[in-house]
Design a protein around this motif. Structure first.
Motif, PDB file in Angstrom:
ATOM      1  N   SER A 257     -15.658   2.109  -7.568  1.00 14.06           N
ATOM      2  CA  SER A 257     -16.254   3.299  -6.981  1.00 14.06           C
ATOM      3  C   SER A 257     -16.855   4.054  -8.515  1.00 14.06           C
ATOM      4  CB  SER A 257     -15.248   4.133  -6.264  1.00 14.06           C
ATOM      5  OG  SER A 257     -14.220   4.434  -7.194  1.00 14.06           O
TER       6      SER A 257
ATOM      7  N   GLY B  78     -13.321  -7.574   0.993  1.00 14.68           N
ATOM      8  CA  GLY B  78     -11.953  -7.823   1.426  1.00 14.68           C
ATOM      9  C   GLY B  78     -11.932  -9.322   2.078  1.00 14.68           C
TER      10      GLY B  78
ATOM     11  N   GLU C  31     -10.446   0.124  -7.350  1.00 17.91           N
ATOM     12  CA  GLU C  31      -9.100  -0.039  -6.492  1.00 17.91           C
ATOM     13  C   GLU C  31      -8.825  -1.187  -5.970  1.00 17.91           C
ATOM     14  OE1 GLU C  31      -7.592   1.985  -2.018  1.00 17.91           O
ATOM     15  OE2 GLU C  31      -8.936   3.078  -3.505  1.00 17.91           O
TER      16      GLU C  31
ATOM     17  N   HIS D 156     -12.513  -2.883  -4.515  1.00 16.70           N
ATOM     18  CA  HIS D 156     -13.623  -1.869  -4.732  1.00 16.70           C
ATOM     19  C   HIS D 156     -13.985  -0.979  -5.856  1.00 16.70           C
ATOM     20  CE1 HIS D 156     -11.747   1.426  -1.982  1.00 16.70           C
ATOM     21  NE2 HIS D 156     -11.876   2.183  -3.181  1.00 16.70           N
TER      22      HIS D 156
ATOM     23  N   GLU E 249     -16.904  -2.235  -1.118  1.00 18.43           N
ATOM     24  CA  GLU E 249     -15.644  -2.853  -1.114  1.00 18.43           C
ATOM     25  C   GLU E 249     -15.767  -4.240  -0.597  1.00 18.43           C
ATOM     26  OE1 GLU E 249     -11.908  -0.707   0.654  1.00 18.43           O
ATOM     27  OE2 GLU E 249     -12.497  -2.248   2.295  1.00 18.43           O
TER      28      GLU E 249
ATOM     29  N   TYR F 201      -7.979  -6.375  -0.771  1.00 17.64           N
ATOM     30  CA  TYR F 201      -9.211  -6.016  -1.010  1.00 17.64           C
ATOM     31  C   TYR F 201      -9.700  -5.544  -2.393  1.00 17.64           C
ATOM     32  CZ  TYR F 201      -7.385  -1.215  -0.869  1.00 17.64           C
ATOM     33  OH  TYR F 201      -6.693  -0.073  -0.855  1.00 17.64           O
TER      34      TYR F 201
ATOM     35  N   SER G 236     -19.678  -0.588   2.437  1.00 22.39           N
ATOM     36  CA  SER G 236     -20.062   0.693   1.607  1.00 22.39           C
ATOM     37  C   SER G 236     -19.642   1.851   2.180  1.00 22.39           C
ATOM     38  CB  SER G 236     -21.640   0.617   1.388  1.00 22.39           C
ATOM     39  OG  SER G 236     -22.178   0.540   2.854  1.00 22.39           O
TER      40      SER G 236
ATOM     41  N   TYR H 279     -18.558   4.117  -3.043  1.00 21.75           N
ATOM     42  CA  TYR H 279     -17.839   2.672  -3.261  1.00 21.75           C
ATOM     43  C   TYR H 279     -18.422   1.716  -2.540  1.00 21.75           C
ATOM     44  CZ  TYR H 279     -14.721   2.705   0.583  1.00 21.75           C
ATOM     45  OH  TYR H 279     -14.066   2.846   1.799  1.00 21.75           O
TER      46      TYR H 279
END
Length: 200
Positions: free
Chosen positions: A179, A165, A193, A177, A163, A175, A143, A161
């Motif tokens: 946002s 992974g 992303e 994420h 994430e 990964y 985070s 964001y």
């Protein structure tokens, strides 16, 4: 990335090369941007960047690093770059917790323009970024909250964001994420992303 003026999709190639005992690292960024905007070109190169980082202090559970990046005024379309050369010095502190299952990275960075198109706004942004990562098995979750104050606009351009992974092989990680931007001068509303990390 969804903005008030349309959407931007960026495909970025990033290479990071360790030097010597890996206390020094070089970084190169090459962005290709596609946009659903009023842009002259719908797909073109963005602002190319390079940087160097140095870790003067590293212990078992914590360390300090210094980083300096420069982004060039190379965007093929005015909408795809700042129109300026931008210098970004930063200091980073990292610390592991609970047998290296948790990692905290805190970064303080200044972004300032020093050359470029006279008709484009100067860049003067201070960023305070905090990332928390949790590692479990071959996976990690992270985070992040970044507070950005734009002195030129006198407004905050923050983002956050989450994430997710996973290590696919010992040398390949993936990964994703989502946002969101927040603050009075936010640069985008929300974005997603996804990336592939190849270790060599």
């Amino acid at each position: 990335m969804d903005t008030d003026n349309g959407s931007f999709n960026t495909t970025q190639v990033r290479v990071m090369l360790p030097i010597g005992n890996k206390a020094w690292n070089l970084r190169f960024d090459l962005p290709f941007i596609s946009a659903n905007t009023n842009s002259i070109n719908k797909t073109a190169i963005g602002d190319v960047g390079m940087g160097i980082s140095y870790i003067p202090y590293l212990q078992k559970n914590n360390g300090v690093a210094f980083r300096a990046r420069v982004y060039a005024n190379t965007a093929a379309d005015p909408n795809f770059g700042t129109g300026k050369w931008v210098f970004m010095p930063a200091v980073v502190y990292g610390k592991y917790f609970l047998k290296k299952k948790f990692l905290w990275l805190s970064t303080l960075e200044y972004q300032g323009s020093f050359a470029g198109a006279d008709e484009r706004s100067d860049i003067s942004v201070t960023v305070f970024d905090n990332v928390f990562l949790h590692f479990f098995g071959k996976n990690w979750i992270a985070s992040d909250v970044a507070f950005r104050y734009n002195t030129t606009l006198e407004a905050f351009q923050n983002n956050c964001y989450i994430e997710f992974g996973r290590k696919i092989t010992p040398a390949n990680l993936v990964y994703i994420h989502p946002s969101a931007g927040f603050g009075g001068g936010k640069t985008y509303n929300f974005g997603v992303e996804a990336g592939i990390l190849v270790l060599f």
